[in-house]
Scaffold this active site. Structure first.
Site, mmCIF file in Angstrom:
data_model
loop_
_atom_site.group_PDB
_atom_site.id
_atom_site.type_symbol
_atom_site.label_atom_id
_atom_site.label_comp_id
_atom_site.label_asym_id
_atom_site.label_seq_id
_atom_site.Cartn_x
_atom_site.Cartn_y
_atom_site.Cartn_z
ATOM 1 C CB THR A 173 50.856 43.737 36.023
ATOM 2 O OG1 THR A 173 49.954 43.339 36.656
ATOM 3 C CG2 THR A 173 51.025 42.700 35.176
ATOM 4 C CB THR A 251 46.902 38.252 43.880
ATOM 5 O OG1 THR A 251 45.999 38.393 43.028
ATOM 6 C CG2 THR A 251 47.379 36.648 43.864
ATOM 7 C CG ASN A 271 40.350 38.154 42.553
ATOM 8 O OD1 ASN A 271 41.007 38.776 41.729
ATOM 9 N ND2 ASN A 271 40.093 37.047 42.324
ATOM 10 C CG ASP A 321 37.256 39.938 39.570
ATOM 11 O OD1 ASP A 321 38.923 40.013 40.539
ATOM 12 O OD2 ASP A 321 37.418 40.451 38.251
ATOM 13 C CE LYS A 348 38.435 44.741 39.048
ATOM 14 N NZ LYS A 348 38.846 43.142 38.689
ATOM 15 C CG ASN A 409 40.383 47.564 36.772
ATOM 16 O OD1 ASN A 409 41.249 47.349 36.847
ATOM 17 N ND2 ASN A 409 39.470 46.762 36.364
ATOM 18 C CB CYS A 628 39.143 30.760 23.945
ATOM 19 S SG CYS A 628 39.774 29.553 23.773
#
Length: 708
Positions: A173, A251, A271, A321, A348, A409, A628
């Site tokens: 991204t 990553t 993270n 995270d 973060k 973020n 989900c």
């Protein structure tokens, strides 16, 4: 003062006579007022432009010059590039578009045809943050892990190379960077179980030149790089190389910066995988153990070879995270009477860090938002952990500030050298971290975090929900990195506000979740101008000049991690925030208008009766939270970006539900099959849970209507 890379006299000219973008041009980008040729405008990533035709005195005359609608109604996070009067941008699903920067006339577009089912491999929307330029080419990282070179004049593909193992849940991204003909790109996917790295590719043909892994794999031998041998001592290697190993994470999915004088590339590392260190790197007693290098670290390497030089770990043994992939800014400034070459970051974890960028030496750190995971940072730059929030050790649930969205973020900061201030798009939001019992990884689908993601679900009480959302604050902060304190703040009713731009006109520009694009006085934060954008803005603005006219541009479109996981009707007190994806471009004296805003209409909740037993619904809640909630929001509350499952037409028909969840008939829309991860019984339990939630919220709607 501003990090100076070259003098004005050394700036090479753009145009037909020039051989495209060169190393000298990239190094001199700070003195090129007209163009915006790389992600952060300069290698120092300051996002400051000296352009000053638009200033504090006339910004009120700013008007809409032109706009362009996008064809992807998902999150828009890209920084456009402007080269020789042409504007280039990426949109959701990794598409690329080119426009005349003055008139808005479309020039060309490119669609990499990312398979829709790739959408289930990303944590935080199908976004893309931008392009890199070199020669007469543009470089794009696609959501499915390709690096693509495009002809800048035509948009035609020159070459493409796959940079990841596409059988795993890798994604891209972030925007590439180019240093002397080498294209640098990392990847994402730590929540899904991958091993992170950054790699360099030849701009001429896409061949890989080097790869730097950020975590060991547990099998390092004598030939392993020294940095991985050192890291191995900080991990439980048996888990890393065991049958349940899922990569470790780490990553490199966003931030990079470069100092040409020191010849150092800096990047931020993400993270762990899973988040919960008790599962990722357990000690002898089963609790989390080890610093787990190079998670949550800033790393400096030689861009020619990928050779390790230094690192600084912001959150040793991270378990919340707390990525360090947030924006990195380089600057020169006087600290304690000494001129220092510094690197600055607000990751973060809630602390603002100032480091010596030549050596990695810790200079200072102070909290820029309230936090409770650490009692402070010691003189060596190591956090003093709060044992009550160290949930990987206690095994008990805890309310921790900040939560996984962080205090800041991916949204880029900006640095104004005249003011000596860093502008931070910050926010305050705590989260309940509840360690999941007997957690096991799933390499096929779903979040691999080691926590019960349904633990913090809000009850079916609209008053409580509004109260909780009201405690989540967004802030524009002007931070003094020398004094390590805020000079001024602007508070917003909702978080997840846009990236920033600072200009020589004494201005700071930012979009926000209130569907507003605004300009503030860089010195004191006074709002001087605003524009009703009809949608939330999370992307950062840029500025450029064509024929002496200064323009401000921003890509609008609500999306990203918070937007898809929050109740879109409760994000702020100004009504629902929806996605209307378009590029907005402004100049002085313009009087353009947007089309009339269409009303956001939500279908009334009309679910079938809830007839399943409590055990089935409880199973559905657990499976929904893991598989989900990341896309369809916790507790199935529904965002305004992705489908609200409470209103799904498949709820009342088990066969239709299975066609989507099991058979994957909507995979081209991003909803792939979950048959490798969930049994039919579990899928039906999820349907039962959503039906129950829909009925609970229908009762709230009925009660609310009755009170009107």
């Amino acid at each position: 003062m501003m990090l100076a890379l070259t003098s004005c006299e050394e700036v090479p000219a753009f145009g037909a006579e020039a051989d495209g973008v060169t190393a000298a041009m990239l190094e001199a980008a700070g003195s090129d007022e007209a163009n915006w040729i790389m992600h952060g405008r300069t290698y120092s990533e300051q996002r400051y432009s000296p352009l000053s035709r638009i200033d504090t005195g006339n910004v009120g005359e700013l008007g809409l010059a032109w706009f362009a609608d996008m064809d992807t109604a998902r999150g828009q996070e890209a920084t456009p590039l402007v080269i020789d009067g042409k504007l280039y941008l990426t949109t959701a699903w990794s598409k690329v578009k080119a426009f005349d920067a003055a008139s808005g006339a479309p020039l060309w577009e490119y669609d990499p045809q990312v398979p829709g089912e790739t959408g289930v491999k990303v944590c935080c929307d199908v976004v893309n943050r931008g392009l890199a330029s070199w020669g007469n080419s543009l470089f794009l990282g696609t959501l499915d892990g390709r690096l693509v070179s495009l002809d800048r004049d035509t948009g035609e593909v020159e070459w493409e190379t796959v940079t990841v193992d596409q059988s795993m849940a890798y994604s891209i991204t972030g925007a590439p960077r180019v240093i002397d003909g080498k294209v640098l790109i990392g990847n994402g996917g730590a929540e899904f179980g991958v091993r992170g790295y950054i790699a360099a590719y030849d701009a001429a043909d896409g061949s890989e030149l080097w790869r730097f892994y950020t975590v060991p794999d547990g099998t390092e031998g004598e030939d392993a790089p020294a940095h991985l041998k050192a890291a191995a001592d900080t991990w439980n290697l048996e888990v890393l190389r065991g049958s349940d190993a899922i990569g470790g994470g780490g990553t490199v999915w966003d931030s990079m910066a470069y100092d040409p004088e020191l010849d150092l590339l800096y990047f931020g590392v993400g993270n762990g995988s899973p988040w919960n260190r008790a599962y990722r790197s357990p000690g002898a007693d089963g609790t989390g153990e080890g610093d787990n290098l190079y998670l949550s670290s800033i790393v400096a390497v030689r861009p020619d070879t990928g050779e390790y030089v230094w690192h600084y770990q912001t959150t040793p043994g991270e378990t919340w995270d707390y990525t360090a992939t947030q924006h990195i800014i380089l600057a020169d400034m006087e600290i304690d009477g000494e001129e220092r070459q510094v690197l600055m970051q607000a990751p973060k974890n809630g602390f603002f860090y100032v480091l010596d960028r030549a050596t990695g030496e810790f200079i200072s750190a102070e909290e820029y938002i309230p936090q409770n995971w650490a009692e402070g940072i010691d003189e060596n730059g190591r956090p003093i952990f709060n044992p009550q929030t160290r949930i990987d050790v206690t095994g008990e649930a805890a309310l921790v500030m900040p939560g996984p969205l962080g205090g800041h973020n991916w949204h880029p900061m900006a640095y104004h050298p005249g003011e000596g201030l860093v502008y931070i798009p910050a926010f305050e939001a705590a989260t309940v971290y509840d360690p999941e019992d007997d957690w096991k990884p799933d390499r096929a689908r779903g979040f691999n975090v080691g926590f019960n993601l349904g633990a913090g679900d809000l009850p079916p009480d609209l008053g409580i929900r509004r109260e909780v959302y009201g405690t989540v604050k967004g802030k524009l902060m002007a931070w003094d990195p020398v004094a390590q304190e805020a000079r001024w703040e602007v508070e917003f009713p909702g978080p997840w506000n846009g990236g920033l731009l600072a200009t020589g006109g004494g201005l700071v520009f930012q979009g926000n979740s209130g569907s507003e694009f605004a300009a503030y006085d860089a010195a004191d934060g006074e709002k001087l101008w605003s524009f009703a954008a009809q949608t939330g803005i999370v992307a950062p603005p840029i500025t450029y000049a064509v024929d002496g006219e200064q323009y401000i541009a921003v890509l609008a479109g609500w999306g990203g991690a918070y937007a898809i996981s929050a109740d879109g009707h409760l994000v702020n007190d100004q009504g629902p925030v929806r996605n209307v994806s378009r590029l907005l471009v402004f100049k002085l004296g313009a009087d353009g208008e947007l089309p009339a805003e269409r009303e956001l209409v939500s279908l009334p909740l009309d679910p079938p009766p809830s007839r399943s037993d409590a055990q089935t619904i409880a199973l559905g809640k657990v499976k929904y939270a893991r598989y989900c909630a990341v896309c369809h929001a916790p507790a199935a509350v529904g965002s305004t970006v992705l489908p609200d499952l409470r209103r799904s037409g498949t709820l009342g028909n088990a066969r239709s539900w299975m066609a989507v969840v099991h058979d994957g008939i909507l995979k081209d829309n991003g909803m792939a099959s979950f048959s490798q991860s969930l049994s039919r019984e579990e899928m039906e339990a999820i349907r039962a849970y959503v039906i129950q939630r829909a009925n609970e919220d229908k009762a709230l709607e009925t009660e609310q209507i009755a009170r009107r």
